[in-house]
Design a protein around this motif. Structure first.
Motif, PDB file in Angstrom:
ATOM      1  N   SER A   1       0.826  -1.193   0.000  1.00  0.00           N
ATOM      2  CA  SER A   1       0.000   0.000   0.000  1.00  0.00           C
ATOM      3  C   SER A   1       0.868   1.254   0.000  1.00  0.00           C
ATOM      4  N   LEU A   2       2.167   1.095  -0.228  1.00  0.00           N
ATOM      5  CA  LEU A   2       3.041   2.279  -0.299  1.00  0.00           C
ATOM      6  C   LEU A   2       2.733   3.027  -1.583  1.00  0.00           C
ATOM      7  N   TYR A   3       2.927   4.340  -1.547  1.00  0.00           N
ATOM      8  CA  TYR A   3       2.723   5.139  -2.750  1.00  0.00           C
ATOM      9  C   TYR A   3       4.000   5.122  -3.583  1.00  0.00           C
ATOM     10  N   PRO A   4       3.931   4.569  -4.785  1.00  0.00           N
ATOM     11  CA  PRO A   4       5.160   4.397  -5.565  1.00  0.00           C
ATOM     12  C   PRO A   4       5.792   5.714  -6.004  1.00  0.00           C
TER      13      PRO A   4
END
Lengths: 269, 309
Positions: free
Chosen positions: A94-97
């Protein structure tokens, strides 16, 4: 409920339930009559057959879904919309790339306007606590699955949550990585003092982590049994008590999994 | 890469255990960094094959001419239509006959620039407008219900059919050309924006919600960065449509630009000029796509654009 004083950070589910598509002919009861109290700083693992509503319970506590019966109270007040006091760590990445690792970790504080320098220090400190001090300036795309989940844990810690909700966070990882991350979770849990609600499919993982293990029944999800784990930490899988508990949980689960399959066949036929 | 990992694994057992696996990843990452020279080689290889491809095509054309299979008046081979640059470039000069005209090369560049700026203006306006409308339609239920059906109905109309409208609205000049490019890209970009916004991963939004993000913060810091790479790809894929439309607009209603030169060449039966201008159009289109690709890689690096990167 009793008139006992409510502790800050405590979580109490009283007869909590969730019906999907409530009021329609296709309504499905996901959770029913959930009675559960989690003391501040307690580590509770939820275990049960697939589709038993464990993850749904986390979403209800997080406020991502609305409860349809009963109540869930946090520090004595009904849980409202999602908030930083109850932080969720998801199964999928769920990290923002588009953000660096450090910016991912301090995403929440940034929304509240924490100045840059302070964010930088916070990110460094939190990443150190999950063993990723070197990854500050990397991009999520450059990290392994295990490292990404550790960044997600650091990001949750940045919100100083009272309850950490972890929805099968290690499901996609290999066994060795999973073991190491369990150590990290225990460290983080001890240091932060937060209580943890942790969903898993793995009996070993449940025994390694939990103060108490909540076993769910198959559809509709109810609490079948709450099993305290009295083995002193660190727990070795070679410990005979570990084995004993493992067998007991396996028996409890096997019945439920059989029931779940029988139910699916009945519906399929 | 697998080999590299294994040798590294043997070399780092002294590292503390929690970070050993990560150390491997990092080493693997730095090794990819060292692969920069091979990127240059890859670029050269690509350029080499492009050259070979164009040469083969031009060579066959020349061969057909040499064997007298093609009438040089109708299908002049490259060496004829590229031979006399000055002669061809003369036609690009739109200043009045007899007036002191600028150098032919300048006239060619001015023409290319005029057309390019029309494309660029149309694309930029369409990109911004479709983003705004797409967000509006996605975030406001009422707007979605009111606007989406009409947008869906208008989208399949060929931009060429809008040409009369463009001229009614904007008369002659830059206006209709820019409008045509805009129309050619706007609808499909709006639909793309709506679908991209709808397919932003739920976890991205849930994370923002649990962090206490407001709607505006979620839009700016999560939704926009999540959809921009996909939208930019759609923009790139529609670049060619924009080029087709701008040439038509120029041919009909502008009075300058590459499209106007093509029509002029057709009217004067100057096939060399037709092919010369086509070459210019092809090269400019290629450079445009290349520039967009660079922008995409630099500004929107987080989403690999697949084979189109």
């Amino acid at each position: 409920m009793s008139a006992a004083p409510v502790e800050t950070g405590s979580l109490r589910c009283s007869l909590a339930g969730k019906v999907w598509l409530a009021g329609t002919p296709r309504a499905v009861v996901a959770l029913e009559d959930i009675e559960l109290e989690v003391a501040p700083g307690e580590f509770v693992v939820l275990i049960g057959p697939s589709g038993c509503g464990k993850s749904t319970l986390l979403s209800l506590v997080a406020g991502l879904e609305d409860i349809t019966s009963g109540a869930i109270e946090h520090s004595g007040r009904p849980v409202g919309p999602p908030g930083p006091d109850r932080c969720m760590i998801f199964q999928q990445t769920s990290l923002y790339p588009w953000l660096s690792v450090a910016d991912n970790v301090t995403f929440g504080p940034r929304l509240r306007g924490m100045p840059k320098q302070e964010r930088r220090e916070l990110a460094a400190r939190l990443l150190r606590s999950v063993g990723l001090a070197h990854a500050v300036d990397q991009r999520p795309g450059e990290l392994s699955g295990g490292m990404r989940q550790r960044v997600a844990i650091a990001r949750a810690l940045a919100m100083k949550p009272e309850i950490l909700l972890m929805d099968e966070p290690f499901a996609a990882l290999d066994v060795q990585t999973r073991f190491k991350l369990q150590d990290h979770v225990l460290n983080v849990w001890r240091e932060s003092g937060a209580s943890v609600l942790f969903v898993t499919h793995h009996i070993d993982e449940a025994i390694a982590l939990a103060d108490r293990i909540v076993v769910f029944t198959a559809t509709p999800g109810r609490i079948k049994e709450i099993v305290p784990v009295d083995i002193p930490r660190p727990r070795s899988p070679r410990d005979p008590m570990f084995h004993e508990l493992h067998d007991r949980l396996l028996d409890l689960l096997r019945d439920e999994v059989d029931r779940a399959f029988a139910e699916q066949e009945r519906l399929g036929a | 890469m697998a080999n590299v990992n294994q040798t590294d694994a043997a070399a780092v057992p002294t590292l503390t255990v929690p970070s050993a696996a990560d150390a491997l990843r990092r080493q693997a990452a730095t090794t990819t960094g060292a692969a920069a020279p091979s990127r240059v080689r890859r670029a050269l290889t690509t350029a080499g094959w492009s050259f070979a491809s164009v040469s083969l095509f031009a060579g066959l054309w020349e061969l057909a001419w040499a064997l007298d299979l093609l009438d040089p008046l109708l299908m002049p081979p490259p060496h004829i239509f590229l031979r006399d640059f000055g002669e061809q470039a003369k036609f690009f000069d739109t200043s009045n006959i007899g007036a002191a005209s600028s150098a032919p090369a300048v006239a060619v560049l001015t023409t290319i620039l005029a057309t390019s700026l029309r494309v660029l203006a149309g694309l930029t306006l369409a990109f911004l407008a479709s983003l705004a409308v797409g967000v509006f339609v996605s975030y406001s239920k009422l707007a979605g219900r009111l606007l989406l059906p009409t947008l869906t109905l208008l989208a399949p109309i060929s931009p060429v059919a809008w040409l009369p409208v463009a001229i009614f609205l904007f008369g002659l000049g830059n206006g209709p050309a820019v409008f045509m490019v805009f129309i050619g890209v706007f609808f499909i970009m709006t639909m793309a924006t709506v679908s991209q916004i709808a397919s932003v991963p739920t976890t991205y939004l849930d994370v923002a919600r649990t962090m206490g993000a407001t709607r505006r913060q979620t839009l700016r810091r999560v939704v926009l960065p999540a959809v921009l790479p996909g939208l930019f790809l759609v923009l790139r894929l529609n670049l060619f449509a924009a080029w087709i439309v701008v040439l038509i607009a120029e041919a009909v209603g502008v009075g300058s630009g590459l499209g106007q030169i093509v029509i002029q060449a057709r009217n004067t039966f100057n096939s060399s000029l037709v092919f010369f201008t086509m070459t210019l159009i092809g090269l400019t289109g290629f450079l445009f796509d290349y520039a967009l690709r660079v922008v995409q890689r630099r500004l929107l690096w987080w989403e690999p654009a697949g084979g189109l990167a």
